[in-house]
Write a protein that holds these residues in place. Structure first.
Motif, PDB file in Angstrom:
ATOM      1  N   ASP A  28      -0.968 -11.987  -8.100  1.00 52.13           N
ATOM      2  CA  ASP A  28      -1.511 -11.406  -6.782  1.00 52.13           C
ATOM      3  C   ASP A  28      -0.017 -11.533  -5.876  1.00 52.13           C
ATOM      4  O   ASP A  28       0.377 -10.638  -5.490  1.00 52.13           O
ATOM      5  CB  ASP A  28      -2.674 -12.197  -6.186  1.00 52.13           C
ATOM      6  N   VAL A  29       0.608 -12.847  -5.987  1.00 49.95           N
ATOM      7  CA  VAL A  29       1.778 -13.238  -4.930  1.00 49.95           C
ATOM      8  C   VAL A  29       2.959 -12.501  -5.660  1.00 49.95           C
ATOM      9  O   VAL A  29       3.383 -11.492  -5.146  1.00 49.95           O
ATOM     10  CB  VAL A  29       1.898 -14.420  -4.900  1.00 49.95           C
ATOM     11  N   ILE A  30       3.179 -12.741  -6.771  1.00 51.46           N
ATOM     12  CA  ILE A  30       4.313 -12.103  -7.621  1.00 51.46           C
ATOM     13  C   ILE A  30       4.053 -10.715  -8.263  1.00 51.46           C
ATOM     14  O   ILE A  30       4.875 -10.000  -7.932  1.00 51.46           O
ATOM     15  CB  ILE A  30       4.958 -12.996  -8.837  1.00 51.46           C
ATOM     16  N   GLY A  31       2.825 -10.181  -8.463  1.00 44.01           N
ATOM     17  CA  GLY A  31       2.520  -9.091  -8.686  1.00 44.01           C
ATOM     18  C   GLY A  31       2.938  -8.121  -7.704  1.00 44.01           C
ATOM     19  O   GLY A  31       3.274  -7.066  -7.667  1.00 44.01           O
ATOM     20  N   TRP A  32       2.341  -8.478  -6.554  1.00 43.84           N
ATOM     21  CA  TRP A  32       2.263  -7.806  -5.110  1.00 43.84           C
ATOM     22  C   TRP A  32       4.003  -7.529  -5.051  1.00 43.84           C
ATOM     23  O   TRP A  32       4.431  -6.373  -4.644  1.00 43.84           O
ATOM     24  CB  TRP A  32       1.852  -8.362  -3.782  1.00 43.84           C
ATOM     25  N   ARG A  33       4.746  -8.615  -5.195  1.00 45.77           N
ATOM     26  CA  ARG A  33       6.302  -8.365  -4.936  1.00 45.77           C
ATOM     27  C   ARG A  33       6.960  -7.429  -5.941  1.00 45.77           C
ATOM     28  O   ARG A  33       7.678  -6.439  -5.595  1.00 45.77           O
ATOM     29  CB  ARG A  33       6.968  -9.834  -4.895  1.00 45.77           C
ATOM     30  N   LYS A  34       6.521  -7.488  -7.349  1.00 45.54           N
ATOM     31  CA  LYS A  34       7.021  -6.552  -8.129  1.00 45.54           C
ATOM     32  C   LYS A  34       6.609  -5.150  -7.879  1.00 45.54           C
ATOM     33  O   LYS A  34       7.480  -4.329  -7.887  1.00 45.54           O
ATOM     34  CB  LYS A  34       6.474  -6.753  -9.641  1.00 45.54           C
ATOM     35  N   GLN A  35       5.607  -4.709  -7.445  1.00 39.98           N
ATOM     36  CA  GLN A  35       5.129  -3.506  -6.889  1.00 39.98           C
ATOM     37  C   GLN A  35       6.051  -3.044  -5.752  1.00 39.98           C
ATOM     38  O   GLN A  35       6.552  -2.032  -5.607  1.00 39.98           O
ATOM     39  CB  GLN A  35       3.661  -3.258  -6.600  1.00 39.98           C
ATOM     40  N   GLU A  36       6.417  -3.779  -4.802  1.00 41.01           N
ATOM     41  CA  GLU A  36       6.860  -3.557  -3.540  1.00 41.01           C
ATOM     42  C   GLU A  36       8.355  -3.455  -4.014  1.00 41.01           C
ATOM     43  O   GLU A  36       9.232  -2.578  -3.345  1.00 41.01           O
ATOM     44  CB  GLU A  36       7.106  -4.704  -2.616  1.00 41.01           C
ATOM     45  N   MET A  37       9.002  -4.263  -4.913  1.00 40.41           N
ATOM     46  CA  MET A  37      10.278  -4.166  -5.086  1.00 40.41           C
ATOM     47  C   MET A  37      10.367  -2.753  -6.135  1.00 40.41           C
ATOM     48  O   MET A  37      11.512  -2.128  -6.149  1.00 40.41           O
ATOM     49  CB  MET A  37      10.818  -5.356  -6.034  1.00 40.41           C
ATOM     50  N   ALA A  38       9.464  -2.624  -6.772  1.00 37.49           N
ATOM     51  CA  ALA A  38       9.539  -1.051  -7.763  1.00 37.49           C
ATOM     52  C   ALA A  38       9.587  -0.149  -6.805  1.00 37.49           C
ATOM     53  O   ALA A  38      10.653   0.894  -6.947  1.00 37.49           O
ATOM     54  CB  ALA A  38       8.505  -1.128  -8.626  1.00 37.49           C
ATOM     55  N   ALA A  39       8.897  -0.139  -5.831  1.00 38.05           N
ATOM     56  CA  ALA A  39       8.795   0.924  -4.846  1.00 38.05           C
ATOM     57  C   ALA A  39      10.172   1.051  -4.035  1.00 38.05           C
ATOM     58  O   ALA A  39      10.556   2.040  -3.746  1.00 38.05           O
ATOM     59  CB  ALA A  39       7.600   0.681  -3.724  1.00 38.05           C
ATOM     60  N   LEU A  40      10.576  -0.227  -3.723  1.00 42.68           N
ATOM     61  CA  LEU A  40      12.133  -0.154  -2.932  1.00 42.68           C
ATOM     62  C   LEU A  40      12.912   0.708  -3.729  1.00 42.68           C
ATOM     63  O   LEU A  40      13.852   1.294  -3.168  1.00 42.68           O
ATOM     64  CB  LEU A  40      12.394  -1.434  -2.717  1.00 42.68           C
ATOM     65  N   LEU A  41      12.965   0.352  -5.100  1.00 37.26           N
ATOM     66  CA  LEU A  41      13.979   0.902  -5.906  1.00 37.26           C
ATOM     67  C   LEU A  41      13.827   2.445  -6.222  1.00 37.26           C
ATOM     68  O   LEU A  41      14.844   3.204  -6.265  1.00 37.26           O
ATOM     69  CB  LEU A  41      14.103   0.077  -7.490  1.00 37.26           C
ATOM     70  N   HIS A  42      12.623   2.817  -6.231  1.00 36.43           N
ATOM     71  CA  HIS A  42      12.203   4.133  -6.516  1.00 36.43           C
ATOM     72  C   HIS A  42      12.537   5.111  -5.333  1.00 36.43           C
ATOM     73  O   HIS A  42      12.964   6.220  -5.301  1.00 36.43           O
ATOM     74  CB  HIS A  42      10.728   4.478  -7.021  1.00 36.43           C
ATOM     75  N   ARG A  43      12.472   4.517  -4.198  1.00 38.78           N
ATOM     76  CA  ARG A  43      12.951   5.055  -2.896  1.00 38.78           C
ATOM     77  C   ARG A  43      14.521   5.284  -3.021  1.00 38.78           C
ATOM     78  O   ARG A  43      15.246   6.188  -2.446  1.00 38.78           O
ATOM     79  CB  ARG A  43      12.508   4.079  -1.543  1.00 38.78           C
ATOM     80  N   GLY A  44      15.160   4.298  -3.361  1.00 43.48           N
ATOM     81  CA  GLY A  44      16.555   4.306  -3.598  1.00 43.48           C
ATOM     82  C   GLY A  44      17.089   5.614  -4.459  1.00 43.48           C
ATOM     83  O   GLY A  44      18.143   5.897  -4.262  1.00 43.48           O
ATOM     84  N   ILE A  45      16.240   5.448  -5.429  1.00 42.55           N
ATOM     85  CA  ILE A  45      16.662   6.579  -6.543  1.00 42.55           C
ATOM     86  C   ILE A  45      16.390   7.895  -5.901  1.00 42.55           C
ATOM     87  O   ILE A  45      17.290   8.685  -6.157  1.00 42.55           O
ATOM     88  CB  ILE A  45      15.719   6.377  -7.745  1.00 42.55           C
ATOM     89  N   ALA A  46      15.486   8.076  -5.114  1.00 45.06           N
ATOM     90  CA  ALA A  46      15.054   9.439  -4.420  1.00 45.06           C
ATOM     91  C   ALA A  46      16.244   9.576  -3.371  1.00 45.06           C
ATOM     92  O   ALA A  46      16.679  10.895  -3.212  1.00 45.06           O
ATOM     93  CB  ALA A  46      13.654   9.379  -3.972  1.00 45.06           C
ATOM     94  N   ARG A  47      16.708   8.529  -2.826  1.00 47.80           N
ATOM     95  CA  ARG A  47      17.582   8.839  -1.650  1.00 47.80           C
ATOM     96  C   ARG A  47      19.280   8.913  -2.382  1.00 47.80           C
ATOM     97  O   ARG A  47      19.979   9.507  -1.727  1.00 47.80           O
ATOM     98  CB  ARG A  47      17.935   7.671  -0.983  1.00 47.80           C
TER      99      ARG A  47
END
Length: 196
Positions: free
Chosen positions: A119-138
């Motif tokens: 839950d705690v670390i899993g949530w952060r992994k998802q958030e960080m993956a989303a952050l990186l994918h936003r960077g890839i898109a940009r």
């Protein structure tokens, strides 16, 4: 004394969970002990959480989601500065003892381990993956970046300092991590191989 309801009551309950976790470890977080610490009743707890694991998960996740920003700043660098500053504030603030206690206790507590990791670390992994994918898109993160490594690089240094070395966590460290390690690691780079 007026009866507490809603947000005020839930805040008191979560605070009680975190205090008990820091002081007594996960074994000290029971529905009885939380009810006594929060000055409420077990039926009130059971109306909101089905068991102690749900209560622990909700309390720990609440700390993490409140402390770690996950808004899109429009730049990988600024996103990472915000995220790591959030971790730094959490690791050097009033909840640092709770985080250390949860991480240490998780070694011998399967329920807490699952809650913390999933839950705690899993949530952060998802958030960080989303952050990186936003960077890839940009275009400020390379498309072939190893997401499973990049999402943990900066945070792992902070966790190591919190749990292992006790070395200071400063803003200078955060900026150096972002500018000297993370941005170069994810930055688009010229092709290294050319067809002849």
């Amino acid at each position: 004394m007026s009866r507490r309801r809603g947000e005020e009551l839930e805040s008191a309950i979560r605070s009680a969970v975190l205090r008990l976790l820091a002081e007594r470890g996960p074994g000290g977080v029971t529905m009885e002990s939380v009810a006594a610490e929060a000055r409420t009743s077990k039926p009130v707890l059971y109306r909101r959480w089905p068991d102690r694991t749900s209560l622990l998960r909700d309390s720990l996740l609440g700390v993490a989601t409140a402390a770690i920003p996950h808004d899109d700043t429009g730049s990988y660098r600024e996103d990472m500065l915000a995220v790591l500053r959030g971790w730094a504030a959490l690791f050097t603030g009033p909840h640092a003892a709770v985080i250390r206690a949860a991480a240490a206790a998780a070694v011998n507590d399967a329920e807490l381990t699952a809650t913390f990791r999933d839950d705690v670390i899993g949530w952060r992994k998802q958030e960080m993956a989303a952050l990186l994918h936003r960077g890839i898109a940009r275009g400020d993160v390379r498309a072939d970046v190893p997401v499973d490594i990049a999402r943990e690089l900066g945070q792992s240094v902070l966790w190591h300092r919190l749990l292992i070395t006790g070395d200071e966590i400063t803003d200078e460290l955060i900026v150096a991590l972002v500018d000297d390690v993370l941005v170069p690691f994810v930055a688009p780079r010229p092709d290294r191989y050319y067809e002849l």
